[in-house]
Design a protein around this motif. Sequence first.
Motif, PDB file in Angstrom:
ATOM      1  N   ILE A   1       3.614  17.259  -0.367  1.00 47.56           N
ATOM      2  CA  ILE A   1       3.643  15.819  -0.643  1.00 47.56           C
ATOM      3  C   ILE A   1       4.698  15.148   0.220  1.00 47.56           C
ATOM      4  O   ILE A   1       4.465  14.082   0.806  1.00 47.56           O
ATOM      5  CB  ILE A   1       3.903  15.560  -2.142  1.00 47.56           C
ATOM      6  N   GLU A   2       5.875  15.757   0.317  1.00 44.76           N
ATOM      7  CA  GLU A   2       6.944  15.199   1.135  1.00 44.76           C
ATOM      8  C   GLU A   2       6.542  15.159   2.606  1.00 44.76           C
ATOM      9  O   GLU A   2       6.794  14.178   3.315  1.00 44.76           O
ATOM     10  CB  GLU A   2       8.223  16.026   0.959  1.00 44.76           C
ATOM     11  N   GLN A   3       5.897  16.211   3.086  1.00 45.38           N
ATOM     12  CA  GLN A   3       5.441  16.249   4.473  1.00 45.38           C
ATOM     13  C   GLN A   3       4.420  15.161   4.748  1.00 45.38           C
ATOM     14  O   GLN A   3       4.484  14.460   5.766  1.00 45.38           O
ATOM     15  CB  GLN A   3       4.839  17.621   4.790  1.00 45.38           C
ATOM     16  N   PHE A   4       3.465  14.990   3.843  1.00 43.50           N
ATOM     17  CA  PHE A   4       2.424  13.976   4.020  1.00 43.50           C
ATOM     18  C   PHE A   4       3.010  12.577   3.961  1.00 43.50           C
ATOM     19  O   PHE A   4       2.690  11.708   4.771  1.00 43.50           O
ATOM     20  CB  PHE A   4       1.351  14.152   2.941  1.00 43.50           C
ATOM     21  N   HIS A   5       3.908  12.344   3.000  1.00 50.56           N
ATOM     22  CA  HIS A   5       4.492  11.022   2.787  1.00 50.56           C
ATOM     23  C   HIS A   5       5.403  10.630   3.938  1.00 50.56           C
ATOM     24  O   HIS A   5       5.451   9.468   4.342  1.00 50.56           O
ATOM     25  CB  HIS A   5       5.265  11.001   1.471  1.00 50.56           C
ATOM     26  N   SER A   6       6.140  11.590   4.487  1.00 58.21           N
ATOM     27  CA  SER A   6       7.128  11.291   5.520  1.00 58.21           C
ATOM     28  C   SER A   6       6.496  11.079   6.895  1.00 58.21           C
ATOM     29  O   SER A   6       7.073  10.396   7.732  1.00 58.21           O
ATOM     30  CB  SER A   6       8.155  12.433   5.617  1.00 58.21           C
ATOM     31  N   ASN A   7       5.316  11.656   7.141  1.00 56.38           N
ATOM     32  CA  ASN A   7       4.746  11.641   8.483  1.00 56.38           C
ATOM     33  C   ASN A   7       3.553  10.715   8.640  1.00 56.38           C
ATOM     34  O   ASN A   7       3.097  10.492   9.752  1.00 56.38           O
ATOM     35  CB  ASN A   7       4.318  13.057   8.891  1.00 56.38           C
ATOM     36  N   GLY A   8       3.027  10.172   7.536  1.00 59.82           N
ATOM     37  CA  GLY A   8       1.828   9.345   7.619  1.00 59.82           C
ATOM     38  C   GLY A   8       2.090   7.993   8.245  1.00 59.82           C
ATOM     39  O   GLY A   8       3.205   7.507   8.298  1.00 59.82           O
ATOM     40  N   THR A   9       1.022   7.370   8.757  1.00 64.66           N
ATOM     41  CA  THR A   9       1.094   6.056   9.390  1.00 64.66           C
ATOM     42  C   THR A   9       0.297   5.052   8.584  1.00 64.66           C
ATOM     43  O   THR A   9      -0.836   5.315   8.189  1.00 64.66           O
ATOM     44  CB  THR A   9       0.536   6.109  10.829  1.00 64.66           C
ATOM     45  N   LEU A  10       0.891   3.876   8.354  1.00 66.30           N
ATOM     46  CA  LEU A  10       0.216   2.787   7.651  1.00 66.30           C
ATOM     47  C   LEU A  10       0.189   1.566   8.547  1.00 66.30           C
ATOM     48  O   LEU A  10       1.179   1.233   9.184  1.00 66.30           O
ATOM     49  CB  LEU A  10       0.948   2.437   6.350  1.00 66.30           C
ATOM     50  N   TYR A  11      -0.966   0.860   8.578  1.00 66.28           N
ATOM     51  CA  TYR A  11      -1.062  -0.390   9.338  1.00 66.28           C
ATOM     52  C   TYR A  11      -2.266  -1.177   8.875  1.00 66.28           C
ATOM     53  O   TYR A  11      -3.111  -0.690   8.180  1.00 66.28           O
ATOM     54  CB  TYR A  11      -1.131  -0.139  10.856  1.00 66.28           C
TER      55      TYR A  11
ATOM     56  N   TYR B   1       0.833  -1.198   0.000  1.00 64.80           N
ATOM     57  CA  TYR B   1       0.000   0.000   0.000  1.00 64.80           C
ATOM     58  C   TYR B   1       0.869   1.251   0.000  1.00 64.80           C
ATOM     59  O   TYR B   1       0.515   2.269  -0.611  1.00 64.80           O
ATOM     60  CB  TYR B   1      -0.946   0.035   1.199  1.00 64.80           C
ATOM     61  N   ALA B   2       2.011   1.172   0.684  1.00 62.35           N
ATOM     62  CA  ALA B   2       2.948   2.292   0.633  1.00 62.35           C
ATOM     63  C   ALA B   2       3.417   2.524  -0.800  1.00 62.35           C
ATOM     64  O   ALA B   2       3.604   3.671  -1.234  1.00 62.35           O
ATOM     65  CB  ALA B   2       4.150   2.013   1.542  1.00 62.35           C
ATOM     66  N   LYS B   3       3.582   1.443  -1.554  1.00 62.12           N
ATOM     67  CA  LYS B   3       3.969   1.568  -2.956  1.00 62.12           C
ATOM     68  C   LYS B   3       2.838   2.209  -3.774  1.00 62.12           C
ATOM     69  O   LYS B   3       3.085   3.069  -4.633  1.00 62.12           O
ATOM     70  CB  LYS B   3       4.310   0.189  -3.534  1.00 62.12           C
ATOM     71  N   VAL B   4       1.601   1.799  -3.510  1.00 61.75           N
ATOM     72  CA  VAL B   4       0.447   2.388  -4.205  1.00 61.75           C
ATOM     73  C   VAL B   4       0.354   3.882  -3.918  1.00 61.75           C
ATOM     74  O   VAL B   4       0.164   4.707  -4.828  1.00 61.75           O
ATOM     75  CB  VAL B   4      -0.855   1.678  -3.769  1.00 61.75           C
ATOM     76  N   GLU B   5       0.491   4.230  -2.652  1.00 57.34           N
ATOM     77  CA  GLU B   5       0.408   5.639  -2.267  1.00 57.34           C
ATOM     78  C   GLU B   5       1.555   6.435  -2.877  1.00 57.34           C
ATOM     79  O   GLU B   5       1.378   7.576  -3.304  1.00 57.34           O
ATOM     80  CB  GLU B   5       0.434   5.763  -0.743  1.00 57.34           C
ATOM     81  N   SER B   6       2.726   5.831  -2.922  1.00 53.00           N
ATOM     82  CA  SER B   6       3.882   6.507  -3.514  1.00 53.00           C
ATOM     83  C   SER B   6       3.649   6.786  -4.995  1.00 53.00           C
ATOM     84  O   SER B   6       4.006   7.857  -5.502  1.00 53.00           O
ATOM     85  CB  SER B   6       5.139   5.661  -3.320  1.00 53.00           C
ATOM     86  N   GLU B   7       3.035   5.839  -5.717  1.00 61.77           N
ATOM     87  CA  GLU B   7       2.760   6.033  -7.133  1.00 61.77           C
ATOM     88  C   GLU B   7       1.783   7.191  -7.337  1.00 61.77           C
ATOM     89  O   GLU B   7       1.972   8.030  -8.225  1.00 61.77           O
ATOM     90  CB  GLU B   7       2.189   4.749  -7.738  1.00 61.77           C
ATOM     91  N   ARG B   8       0.756   7.274  -6.505  1.00 62.59           N
ATOM     92  CA  ARG B   8      -0.220   8.351  -6.626  1.00 62.59           C
ATOM     93  C   ARG B   8       0.421   9.705  -6.311  1.00 62.59           C
ATOM     94  O   ARG B   8       0.181  10.694  -7.005  1.00 62.59           O
ATOM     95  CB  ARG B   8      -1.382   8.100  -5.667  1.00 62.59           C
ATOM     96  N   LEU B   9       1.226   9.739  -5.252  1.00 61.91           N
ATOM     97  CA  LEU B   9       1.862  10.995  -4.866  1.00 61.91           C
ATOM     98  C   LEU B   9       2.871  11.444  -5.912  1.00 61.91           C
ATOM     99  O   LEU B   9       3.014  12.645  -6.164  1.00 61.91           O
ATOM    100  CB  LEU B   9       2.541  10.848  -3.506  1.00 61.91           C
ATOM    101  N   ASN B  10       3.567  10.498  -6.516  1.00 61.27           N
ATOM    102  CA  ASN B  10       4.523  10.865  -7.564  1.00 61.27           C
ATOM    103  C   ASN B  10       3.817  11.468  -8.775  1.00 61.27           C
ATOM    104  O   ASN B  10       4.336  12.387  -9.416  1.00 61.27           O
ATOM    105  CB  ASN B  10       5.340   9.639  -7.993  1.00 61.27           C
ATOM    106  N   TYR B  11       2.649  10.951  -9.097  1.00 65.35           N
ATOM    107  CA  TYR B  11       1.889  11.520 -10.215  1.00 65.35           C
ATOM    108  C   TYR B  11       1.557  12.984  -9.927  1.00 65.35           C
ATOM    109  O   TYR B  11       1.691  13.854 -10.787  1.00 65.35           O
ATOM    110  CB  TYR B  11       0.611  10.724 -10.463  1.00 65.35           C
ATOM    111  N   ILE B  12       1.099  13.247  -8.678  1.00 62.82           N
ATOM    112  CA  ILE B  12       0.767  14.623  -8.309  1.00 62.82           C
ATOM    113  C   ILE B  12       2.025  15.487  -8.272  1.00 62.82           C
ATOM    114  O   ILE B  12       2.022  16.638  -8.712  1.00 62.82           O
ATOM    115  CB  ILE B  12       0.053  14.648  -6.944  1.00 62.82           C
ATOM    116  N   ARG B  13       3.112  14.911  -7.797  1.00 67.36           N
ATOM    117  CA  ARG B  13       4.365  15.660  -7.676  1.00 67.36           C
ATOM    118  C   ARG B  13       4.855  16.147  -9.036  1.00 67.36           C
ATOM    119  O   ARG B  13       5.326  17.277  -9.179  1.00 67.36           O
ATOM    120  CB  ARG B  13       5.426  14.768  -7.020  1.00 67.36           C
ATOM    121  N   TYR B  14       4.752  15.282 -10.047  1.00 66.60           N
ATOM    122  CA  TYR B  14       5.306  15.604 -11.356  1.00 66.60           C
ATOM    123  C   TYR B  14       4.276  16.197 -12.323  1.00 66.60           C
ATOM    124  O   TYR B  14       4.569  16.381 -13.502  1.00 66.60           O
ATOM    125  CB  TYR B  14       5.941  14.359 -11.974  1.00 66.60           C
TER     126      TYR B  14
END
Length: 570
Positions: A560-570, A275-288
């Motif tokens: 995006i960096e702030q959200f990605h670095s501080n979020g919790t997944l479980y 799921y971290a990979k899924v979220e990373s893909e979505r955030l990268n799309y927004i980032r770029y």
Amino acid sequence: MTKLCLHCRALKFQKEAPGMCCSNGKISLLPLTEPPEPLLTYVAGVTRESKQFLQHIRKYNSCFQMTSFGATNIVRYNNFMPTFKVQGQVYHQIGTLLPVSKEDPQFLQIYFMDNVEKEIDRRCAFTQLFGPRFQIRIGECKSDDFKLIIRADKTPSNEHERRFNASIAPEVAAVIVGTEITRRDIVISRRNQTKQRIAETHRSYDTLQYPILFPRGEDGYHLELYQTHPVTSAATTKKVSCMDFYAYRIMIRVEQSNHILNCRHVFQQFIVDMYAKVESERLNYIRYNQSKLRVEDYIHLRDAIANDGTIGNIGQTVILPASYTGSPRHMQEYAQDSLTYVRRYGRPDLFITFTCNPSWCEFKYLLLRGQQPSDRHDLTARVFKQKLIRKRGLPHAHILIWLVEKIVPTQIDDIITAELPNAEEDPELFEIVKKKSHGPCGGHNPQSPCMKDGKCTKKYPRQLLQETQTGGDGYPLYRRRKPDDGGYTTTIKINNVDFEVDNRWIVPYSPILSKSFNAHINVESCNSVKSIKYICKYVNKGSEMGIFGIANPNAPVNEIEQFHSNGTLY
């Protein structure tokens, strides 16, 4: 599960979206091959050895994994919560083929050390990734100036597919150093102190970290996967998304085994990791794609530049829009919507916290042999979403309710109670409330998760009262009668010791809701709460976050960096 997908034969609940398993036939992946023996028996959870294996499966996986798992913070608790939980970014790293001087081999290096030959032979026979002769050749090399390359795109385009089959003979091959290397390829040196971070889109990302789940080296998600036409099955030009790939992988299908669902704690880690990979893909799309978001039109951004921004940072701010579910802007919009309701209809009447019940009958029928609901978070999310269809499938939900006819103080006891029911008159409700009483905590159980600095953060045990009291700034003090005044008690076990529970430990609830959903549903009357803005923000606070790190105060904002670095997944 009574609904069957006509395309991929996945089992689903009636209210689940038709395309959640295979996008209505657009996603078609090769089924996972059953693991070899004895691993297949070990993950089945039938024999005594397999139960022991599943109990320590993360440790066994660690013995064979080739990459190290890392996160900004891995959250650990003292025994009470078996859920795997991380904060921040998730990453995999891989080291060199051989360890540096005076260091013990670890992860991938163990496969190439001839001083533990017996252990290497067992592992190589188990995974069938590299042959023993290749290990010996690595040790015999005099120079460290060579590299092993694991291609991100294993079969190059415009090449014959049979040129890249796995070897079936114990032959030795040379690694050509001069080959062109792409950014996503894994390049492993013979011996140095560097570690390489594995690209999330590398097809071997999953296999290198989870050899127990993928002992035959099946490909994970990568960028060369394309959707198919639902009717003709022909490949299209549209690529498979990361979310669609893993949604397909974890489905339960008729007449098709899926051994990764048996793997308990390793499956938990796998779900969080992917799921971290899924979220990373979505955030990268927004980032770029910031230009498509027209970030210069955000009013708060223009105000910041006008007041205290610097010319050098203009245009460098990265915005995470409200369209991203769970983002701060998204949750802020929800909080503002709640306050709009307050302005139009007044204070809410009920504040409800709905918690998933692991004893629901759906778990009983769908869990595999020996499993607990905590072993299958995929089922937990799906079952809970059926009970509360408009929420996001979380283990619990906070709800504010406005009633057309407001509750007056004399009606509170008719709707909300904080007492044990009569076990003879309503045994069903009695069992629900008994299992969901608070604690006990304090001196009876100092290790309870609600304890902080020697005190209960939820203020239990509560005061015993003959009548409900209202009028203060906060929730009412509900009626909690003593056993001598008509209250009831029950006995539960804490650390194998009997403990008598009276009304001081009962969490306020609505008998109608608790019986209707067979779940722990905390209900509070909040019409007297003055800090209504706090409640609206609390309900829409979003997922847990942790703030840590070193930052330049003059650097441009990267939401995006702030959200990605501080979020919790479980």
